[in-house]
Design a protein around this motif. Structure first.
Motif, PDB file in Angstrom:
ATOM      1  N   ASP A 200       1.033  -1.094   0.077  1.00  0.00           N
ATOM      2  CA  ASP A 200       0.021  -0.037  -0.128  1.00  0.00           C
ATOM      3  C   ASP A 200       0.827   1.285   0.003  1.00  0.00           C
ATOM      4  O   ASP A 200       1.959   1.034   0.603  1.00  0.00           O
ATOM      5  CB  ASP A 200      -0.908   0.189   1.245  1.00  0.00           C
ATOM      6  N   SER A 201       0.519   2.267  -0.721  1.00  0.00           N
ATOM      7  CA  SER A 201       1.057   3.616  -0.656  1.00  0.00           C
ATOM      8  C   SER A 201       2.412   3.312  -1.279  1.00  0.00           C
ATOM      9  O   SER A 201       2.809   2.838  -2.415  1.00  0.00           O
ATOM     10  CB  SER A 201       0.899   4.341   0.726  1.00  0.00           C
ATOM     11  N   ALA A 202       3.560   3.915  -0.345  1.00  0.00           N
ATOM     12  CA  ALA A 202       4.924   3.776  -0.847  1.00  0.00           C
ATOM     13  C   ALA A 202       5.237   2.303  -0.976  1.00  0.00           C
ATOM     14  O   ALA A 202       6.205   1.688  -1.647  1.00  0.00           O
ATOM     15  CB  ALA A 202       5.944   4.319   0.329  1.00  0.00           C
ATOM     16  N   GLY A 203       4.493   1.576  -0.263  1.00  0.00           N
ATOM     17  CA  GLY A 203       4.756  -0.362  -0.520  1.00  0.00           C
ATOM     18  C   GLY A 203       4.004  -0.575  -1.717  1.00  0.00           C
ATOM     19  O   GLY A 203       4.817  -1.650  -2.410  1.00  0.00           O
ATOM     20  N   GLY A 204       3.262   0.140  -2.282  1.00  0.00           N
ATOM     21  CA  GLY A 204       2.680  -0.201  -3.388  1.00  0.00           C
ATOM     22  C   GLY A 204       3.449   0.295  -4.598  1.00  0.00           C
ATOM     23  O   GLY A 204       3.639  -0.453  -5.822  1.00  0.00           O
ATOM     24  N   ASN A 205       4.318   1.185  -4.299  1.00  0.00           N
ATOM     25  CA  ASN A 205       5.209   1.686  -5.333  1.00  0.00           C
ATOM     26  C   ASN A 205       6.362   0.582  -5.322  1.00  0.00           C
ATOM     27  O   ASN A 205       6.844   0.117  -6.474  1.00  0.00           O
ATOM     28  CB  ASN A 205       5.999   3.026  -4.763  1.00  0.00           C
ATOM     29  N   LEU A 206       6.855  -0.094  -4.162  1.00  0.00           N
ATOM     30  CA  LEU A 206       7.931  -1.000  -4.291  1.00  0.00           C
ATOM     31  C   LEU A 206       7.230  -2.265  -4.974  1.00  0.00           C
ATOM     32  O   LEU A 206       8.176  -2.883  -5.682  1.00  0.00           O
ATOM     33  CB  LEU A 206       8.440  -1.250  -2.749  1.00  0.00           C
ATOM     34  N   ILE A 230      -2.532  -1.093  -3.173  1.00  0.00           N
ATOM     35  CA  ILE A 230      -3.326  -0.072  -2.463  1.00  0.00           C
ATOM     36  C   ILE A 230      -3.047   1.007  -2.585  1.00  0.00           C
ATOM     37  O   ILE A 230      -1.907   1.389  -1.987  1.00  0.00           O
ATOM     38  CB  ILE A 230      -3.345  -0.700  -1.119  1.00  0.00           C
ATOM     39  N   TYR A 231      -3.868   2.146  -3.145  1.00  0.00           N
ATOM     40  CA  TYR A 231      -3.477   3.299  -3.765  1.00  0.00           C
ATOM     41  C   TYR A 231      -1.814   3.635  -3.489  1.00  0.00           C
ATOM     42  O   TYR A 231      -1.279   4.180  -2.812  1.00  0.00           O
ATOM     43  CB  TYR A 231      -4.108   4.280  -2.428  1.00  0.00           C
ATOM     44  N   PRO A 232      -1.346   2.976  -4.880  1.00  0.00           N
ATOM     45  CA  PRO A 232       0.056   3.090  -4.860  1.00  0.00           C
ATOM     46  C   PRO A 232       0.695   4.312  -5.268  1.00  0.00           C
ATOM     47  O   PRO A 232      -0.082   5.303  -5.792  1.00  0.00           O
ATOM     48  CB  PRO A 232       0.319   1.994  -6.242  1.00  0.00           C
ATOM     49  N   VAL A 233       1.891   4.735  -4.930  1.00  0.00           N
ATOM     50  CA  VAL A 233       2.693   5.767  -5.485  1.00  0.00           C
ATOM     51  C   VAL A 233       3.278   5.510  -6.324  1.00  0.00           C
ATOM     52  O   VAL A 233       4.199   4.511  -6.498  1.00  0.00           O
ATOM     53  CB  VAL A 233       3.708   6.474  -4.261  1.00  0.00           C
ATOM     54  N   VAL A 360      -4.712  12.214  -2.932  1.00  0.00           N
ATOM     55  CA  VAL A 360      -3.709  12.587  -3.951  1.00  0.00           C
ATOM     56  C   VAL A 360      -3.035  11.599  -4.960  1.00  0.00           C
ATOM     57  O   VAL A 360      -3.017  12.079  -6.054  1.00  0.00           O
ATOM     58  CB  VAL A 360      -2.383  13.611  -3.497  1.00  0.00           C
ATOM     59  N   LEU A 361      -3.057  10.532  -4.492  1.00  0.00           N
ATOM     60  CA  LEU A 361      -2.588   9.537  -5.338  1.00  0.00           C
ATOM     61  C   LEU A 361      -3.371   8.763  -5.990  1.00  0.00           C
ATOM     62  O   LEU A 361      -3.156   7.783  -6.738  1.00  0.00           O
ATOM     63  CB  LEU A 361      -1.891   8.364  -4.561  1.00  0.00           C
ATOM     64  N   ARG A 362      -4.996   9.218  -6.230  1.00  0.00           N
ATOM     65  CA  ARG A 362      -5.788   8.441  -6.954  1.00  0.00           C
ATOM     66  C   ARG A 362      -5.395   8.288  -8.670  1.00  0.00           C
ATOM     67  O   ARG A 362      -5.539   7.312  -9.007  1.00  0.00           O
ATOM     68  CB  ARG A 362      -7.191   9.623  -6.852  1.00  0.00           C
ATOM     69  N   ASP A 363      -4.892   9.408  -8.987  1.00  0.00           N
ATOM     70  CA  ASP A 363      -4.630   9.450 -10.604  1.00  0.00           C
ATOM     71  C   ASP A 363      -3.395   8.626 -10.945  1.00  0.00           C
ATOM     72  O   ASP A 363      -3.211   7.926 -11.811  1.00  0.00           O
ATOM     73  CB  ASP A 363      -4.367  10.641 -11.007  1.00  0.00           C
ATOM     74  N   ASP A 364      -2.267   8.586  -9.940  1.00  0.00           N
ATOM     75  CA  ASP A 364      -1.268   7.540 -10.027  1.00  0.00           C
ATOM     76  C   ASP A 364      -1.940   5.997 -10.436  1.00  0.00           C
ATOM     77  O   ASP A 364      -1.505   5.420 -11.346  1.00  0.00           O
ATOM     78  CB  ASP A 364      -0.292   7.523  -8.658  1.00  0.00           C
TER      79      ASP A 364
END
Ligand SMILES: *[C@@H]1O[C@H](CO)[C@@H](O)[C@H](O)[C@H]1NC(C)=O
Length: 419
Positions: A200-206, A230-233, A360-364
């Motif tokens: 999730d989030s920064a973890g979604g990026n990884l 989950i809502y990834p960056v 804010v990360l919706r569009d990512d």
């Protein structure tokens, strides 16, 4: 005298209400609970800044102690419901995978020759906060292990301020490669065709970045079969997407915080923050950001009208000179998975992508879902009109939100049916 104390009480109450109150969209349920949580986190942030200013400790480290201290108090309250007691059947071990600390959750063994699912999890927290061992990540991973008969491996990758990109990414990649090796899968009785990567989030990026790398690595005989983000960056080149603008002051992730997390992760001086607010870092004059690369995060094309609304792209002509040369990681797909080419995306595993309208990360997330689909990957896009950033981790009393519980249930259902 009584009048004075009355006046004092009224003004203190007003001041407190003023401190806590923030205008929230009507769609968000339980708004006061969210405001209180936000006020608490803001206070923790101020206290941590003060401690750093007084020379005690690094800001991020004391913030960590503060928030976990609070969580510890809550857990005392909840002793019967605390994570340790929640799922007695699951065996938990803190070990290392290729030298990286991990927490492994094993469901009760099945019969002889009975294979289980596997899932690797990378927690969120802006590459600066969070741990596998406490709070919602621990609870959720136990749940996945128990309900889905899955061996879950949660990775304790290194965090800011001790580590910057690419260290967290490389930690996660090393742990993932170790997990996917035939010997380790056999040791844990995991079906090699049923291994997920999630975060999730920064973890979604990884998770997205590691999934891409494993997908194109011909030396890996076993690959992840699904990814859950989950809502990834996913990108750091445009901080003026409709969702960044629409939700810039919506808790629990303000636009400023997300930009700061990015600069810390990429080891960029925080004094440059104002440039990032106006997209100076991705100005047209930077020739390394080719039209082809730009098209990979062109929300004007990748988003539907429902999300574009009346926002206009912020594209700067000149910006600041030599930016992308000084900070090449801004164009590195290992940091910015949305920049990967279609040939890479085509090889990526089936995806579940959860997005929240008030984030804010919706569009990512929406852009990545669209690009994976365009590359021929099956994607389940799960959007929450009443969702906000962080809700996935807010599912147990007293910090539970209805939308968080629905999001968690939907993640579990998707894994049940697709992993
Ligand atoms: C953005 O870049 C322009 C030069 O094109 C400069 O004049 C402006 O000050 C920069 N904005 C910020 C906030 O640094």
């Amino acid at each position: 005298m009584r009048l004075l104390s009355l006046l004092l009480t009224v003004s203190l109450t007003l001041a407190l209400a003023y401190y806590i109150y923030i205008p929230l969209p009507d769609a968000i349920q339980q708004p006061w609970k969210l405001m209180m949580l936000n006020a608490y986190l803001r206070t923790a942030f101020h206290v941590a800044s003060l401690k750093q200013w007084l020379g005690y400790d690094h800001h991020t480290r004391s913030l960590l102690q503060f928030t976990f201290g609070f969580e510890g108090i809550l857990k005392e309250f909840l002793s019967s419901e605390s994570s340790a007691g929640a799922v007695p059947g699951v065996k938990v071990s803190d070990i290392t995978f290729a030298g990286i600390p991990v927490r492994v959750y094993e469901p009760p063994a099945g019969g002889e020759g009975h294979l289980r699912r596997g899932l690797m999890y990378f927690h969120g927290g802006g590459w600066a906060f969070g741990t596998t061992k406490k709070g919602s990540y621990d609870i959720t991973n136990r749940m996945v292990s128990d309900e889905l008969n899955t061996v879950v491996v949660s990775v304790e990758y290194r965090l800011y301020p001790d580590a910057h990109f690419p260290v967290p990414y490389l930690d996660c990649l090393a742990a993932a490669k170790h997990f996917l090796s035939p010997e380790v899968l056999a040791k844990y009785s995991i079906d090699p065709d049923r291994v997920a990567v999630a975060g999730d989030s920064a973890g979604g990026n990884l998770a997205a970045a590691v999934a891409q790398e494993i997908s194109v690595d011909d030396s890996m005989s076993v690959k992840f079969s699904v990814q859950a983000l989950i809502y990834p960056v996913l990108q750091a080149l445009d901080f003026n997407t409709p969702s960044y603008l629409q939700n810039q002051y919506i808790p629990l992730l303000y636009r400023t915080n997300m930009i700061q997390f990015w600069l810390q992760y990429l080891n960029i001086d925080l004094s440059l923050m104002p440039e990032f607010f106006v997209n100076n870092h991705s100005a047209l004059q930077h020739s390394s950001l080719t039209p082809e690369l730009r098209s990979r995060l062109d929300w004007n094309v990748l988003l539907t009208q429902k999300y574009k609304k009346n926002y206009n792209p912020v594209i700067v002509e000149k910006g600041s000179e030599g930016f992308l040369k000084k900070v090449p990681s801004l164009l590195d797909v290992r940091a910015v998975p949305l920049l990967a080419g279609p040939e890479v995306l085509a090889k990526c595993p089936r995806a579940y992508i959860l997005t929240c309208e008030h984030d804010v990360l919706r569009d990512d997330g929406l852009m990545y879902a669209r690009r994976l689909q365009d590359a021929g990957v099956a994607v389940t896009s799960d959007h929450y009109e009443d969702g906000f950033h962080g809700c996935f981790s807010l599912t147990s009393w007293p910090l539970e939100f209805d939308v968080g519980k629905r999001a968690l249930r939907s993640y579990l259902n998707w894994l049940q049916n697709n992993l």
